[in-house]
Design a protein around this motif. Structure first.
Motif, PDB file in Angstrom:
ATOM      1  N   UNK A  22       0.840  -1.208   0.000  1.00  0.00           N
ATOM      2  CA  UNK A  22       0.000   0.000   0.000  1.00  0.00           C
ATOM      3  C   UNK A  22       0.871   1.253   0.000  1.00  0.00           C
ATOM      4  N   UNK A  23       1.968   1.247   0.758  1.00  0.00           N
ATOM      5  CA  UNK A  23       2.868   2.402   0.775  1.00  0.00           C
ATOM      6  C   UNK A  23       3.484   2.637  -0.598  1.00  0.00           C
ATOM      7  N   UNK A  24       3.612   1.556  -1.380  1.00  0.00           N
ATOM      8  CA  UNK A  24       4.174   1.664  -2.727  1.00  0.00           C
ATOM      9  C   UNK A  24       3.111   2.008  -3.766  1.00  0.00           C
ATOM     10  N   UNK A  25       1.877   2.249  -3.326  1.00  0.00           N
ATOM     11  CA  UNK A  25       0.830   2.672  -4.246  1.00  0.00           C
ATOM     12  C   UNK A  25       0.012   1.549  -4.847  1.00  0.00           C
ATOM     13  N   UNK A  26       0.159   0.332  -4.331  1.00  0.00           N
ATOM     14  CA  UNK A  26      -0.604  -0.792  -4.872  1.00  0.00           C
ATOM     15  C   UNK A  26      -1.959  -0.928  -4.172  1.00  0.00           C
ATOM     16  N   UNK A  27      -2.941  -1.383  -4.918  1.00  0.00           N
ATOM     17  CA  UNK A  27      -4.260  -1.631  -4.368  1.00  0.00           C
ATOM     18  C   UNK A  27      -4.324  -3.083  -3.887  1.00  0.00           C
ATOM     19  N   UNK A  28      -4.537  -3.267  -2.581  1.00  0.00           N
ATOM     20  CA  UNK A  28      -4.468  -4.613  -2.014  1.00  0.00           C
ATOM     21  C   UNK A  28      -5.705  -4.943  -1.183  1.00  0.00           C
TER      22      UNK A  28
END
Length: 374
Positions: A22-28
């Motif tokens: 999430x910190x890297x911008x991924x939707x999880x």
């Protein structure tokens, strides 16, 4: 529903992977049954030595404060285990003989804190021990039902009446230089353990109890809050019942609560834990992974699964899912392209990642890093 990464398992490994992505911008999304190894968490990150800065940052940003001090920690039965990295309120001692005289304080009717075992263990290390019990009016209602006399229920009460505990302990204290209390403080108010230490004129050590672990639950609450604040989707009280895998690629999973609605993902992380959380399941003939039917490393001779000496290392605890160098799960000897494995479901197959909580953190970061490479 479609996500960049779907994480199966909401324990320490699942949370660390989810927060990192999430910190890297991924939707999880995290799918959690609700039971995981954090319920047994001692508060110490076994096998993790001086941590990378990103590990410290990840936990501190969630409100979980750590300290690093190589030495040993006190176990619930009065033994000691090597440790270095732990939660702020977990003591790590330079040696097992950490005091001269010890006052061990328990609550009347609370049987999940082993005062006598602690006293025996500490006395073997050359420490003089005295055991006393507190009988607080606030505990009387809990005592009426055995199911209420558990760590979590007591912790909710202790966060309100900790000042009375301090007063009672001060009365009991004689010439002891250390007080040992059960680890049932600070579930909702993290400042309570520190306040207790300030109020008692002796060193205060919090020793573990039977599960559920109060430090573990507190850590889970804070990590979950951080994950959701970052935008993660947390599906609590659900479990994966089917997976759609074709040509070595996972396309989607179905859960019990969402019935026929499949959750799609570009990548998947299996962080379902060991036997307790049903990440691994056994029958009289085999040990298997129930979601994807992955390859599992185990001894086919059932008699070799266990050691008759109960307190000794048990072989079945080392069984786990097979994975390649990048932590891709193996099925029929071949890596599943977009499925990664993290945490205790790996067993002891990858010793370079360490054990217990240390392994959970390291493998979660490794899986997240591999996904971010793609």
């Amino acid at each position: 529903m479609k996500f960049d990464t779907v994480i199966i398992g909401g324990g320490l490994a699942g949370m660390v992977a989810g927060i990192t992505l999430e910190k890297a911008g991924k939707k999880t999304a995290i799918i959690s049954t609700g039971q995981n190894a954090l319920h047994f968490f001692s508060g110490s990150f076994e096998s993790l030595q001086e941590p990378e800065q990103r590990i410290v940052d990840l936990f501190s940003e969630a409100g979980v404060r750590l300290h690093y001090s190589p030495g040993v920690r006190l176990m619930p039965l009065g033994t000691f285990r090597e440790s270095a990295l732990a939660l702020e309120d977990i003591d790590i001692f330079p040696s097992a003989q950490f005091a001269r005289k010890v006052l061990i304080v328990n609550f009347l009717g609370y049987h999940d804190f082993f005062s006598s075992f602690l006293a025996d263990g500490l006395e073997k290390q050359g420490m003089s021990c005295r055991v006393r019990f507190l009988n607080l009016p606030e505990m009387e209602k809990l005592e009426q039902s055995p199911s209420e006399m558990r760590s979590v229920q007591i912790a909710r009460t202790m966060d309100r009446v900790w000042e009375k505990v301090v007063q009672e302990v001060r009365v009991l204290l004689k010439d002891e230089d250390t007080v040992v209390l059960p680890q049932v403080f600070g579930l909702q108010d993290m400042s309570v353990p520190g306040r207790i230490r300030q109020g008692i004129p002796a060193r205060v050590v919090f020793a573990g109890t039977l599960p559920p672990s109060v430090p573990g639950l507190r850590t889970q609450i804070l990590l979950k809050q951080r994950y959701q604040l970052l935008g993660g989707t947390y599906l609590m009280g659900d479990e994966v019942v089917r997976a759609h895998v074709h040509d070595g690629v996972v396309h989607s999973v179905a859960t019990r609560n969402l019935d026929n609605h499949y959750i799609e993902g570009d990548n998947f992380i299996l962080a379902t834990g060991g036997y307790f959380s049903k990440g691994l399941v056994s029958n009289p003939f085999q040990v298997f992974e129930p979601v994807f039917g992955l390859d599992v490393e185990y001894n086919e001779d059932r008699n070799a699964w266990y050691n008759p000496a109960f307190k000794e290392d048990q072989p079945y605890m080392h069984f786990g899912v097979k994975a390649d160098e990048s932590l891709h799960a193996l099925k029929d000897g071949q890596p599943v392209e977009n499925l990664y494995v993290a945490g205790s479901v790996l067993g002891s197959n990858r010793p370079e990642f360490g054990t217990a909580a240390g392994k959970a953190v390291r493998t979660a970061l490794k899986a997240a890093d591999e996904i971010l490479k793609v």
